[in-house]
Scaffold this motif. Sequence first.
Motif, PDB file in Angstrom:
ATOM      1  N   THR A  73     -41.948 -40.656 -30.986  1.00 45.52           N
ATOM      2  CA  THR A  73     -40.540 -41.010 -31.137  1.00 45.52           C
ATOM      3  C   THR A  73     -40.326 -42.473 -30.792  1.00 45.52           C
ATOM      4  O   THR A  73     -39.679 -43.215 -31.550  1.00 45.52           O
ATOM      5  N   ALA A  74     -40.876 -42.922 -29.672  1.00 43.45           N
ATOM      6  CA  ALA A  74     -40.725 -44.326 -29.264  1.00 43.45           C
ATOM      7  C   ALA A  74     -41.343 -45.267 -30.295  1.00 43.45           C
ATOM      8  O   ALA A  74     -40.734 -46.275 -30.676  1.00 43.45           O
ATOM      9  N   PHE A  75     -42.541 -44.930 -30.774  1.00 41.81           N
ATOM     10  CA  PHE A  75     -43.218 -45.763 -31.769  1.00 41.81           C
ATOM     11  C   PHE A  75     -42.402 -45.876 -33.052  1.00 41.81           C
ATOM     12  O   PHE A  75     -42.198 -46.963 -33.594  1.00 41.81           O
ATOM     13  N   LEU A  76     -41.922 -44.731 -33.548  1.00 45.23           N
ATOM     14  CA  LEU A  76     -41.163 -44.752 -34.799  1.00 45.23           C
ATOM     15  C   LEU A  76     -39.815 -45.447 -34.628  1.00 45.23           C
ATOM     16  O   LEU A  76     -39.374 -46.168 -35.526  1.00 45.23           O
ATOM     17  N   GLU A  77     -39.163 -45.250 -33.471  1.00 48.50           N
ATOM     18  CA  GLU A  77     -37.904 -45.961 -33.208  1.00 48.50           C
ATOM     19  C   GLU A  77     -38.127 -47.467 -33.281  1.00 48.50           C
ATOM     20  O   GLU A  77     -37.321 -48.190 -33.869  1.00 48.50           O
ATOM     21  N   GLU A  78     -39.212 -47.948 -32.679  1.00 45.99           N
ATOM     22  CA  GLU A  78     -39.533 -49.380 -32.698  1.00 45.99           C
ATOM     23  C   GLU A  78     -39.744 -49.888 -34.120  1.00 45.99           C
ATOM     24  O   GLU A  78     -39.572 -51.075 -34.383  1.00 45.99           O
ATOM     25  N   ASN A  79     -40.122 -48.994 -35.022  1.00 44.84           N
ATOM     26  CA  ASN A  79     -40.379 -49.363 -36.409  1.00 44.84           C
ATOM     27  C   ASN A  79     -39.201 -49.038 -37.336  1.00 44.84           C
ATOM     28  O   ASN A  79     -39.353 -49.025 -38.550  1.00 44.84           O
TER      29      ASN A  79
END
Length: 99
Positions: A73-79
């Motif tokens: 979730t954190a990775f995709l939010e950053e992207n």
Amino acid sequence: MKNITPEEVRKKVEGNETINIVDVREPEEVEEGKIPGAKHIPLGSLDERKDELDKDTEYVMVCRSGGRSGKATAFLEENGYNVINMDGGMLAWEGSVDK
């Protein structure tokens, strides 16, 4: 990070609401059962496969206990993706599963 409970996800699945679930567990974990309709993208493949997801679509991220899905979730939010982490993962899931 936005979160959703397994109970909220179950109600959406059982109510035939539109919900996009991404299961980031390993293949052998998914073989034990996944939420019906969930797309399987192992966490280790997420960076190279993120283009399979639409940035305009909301996704619920799921793993075994909530840790890996939190990272996803954190990775995709950053992207720039619209994602929600399912608290507690499949250990907390009480709905049906596809095997």
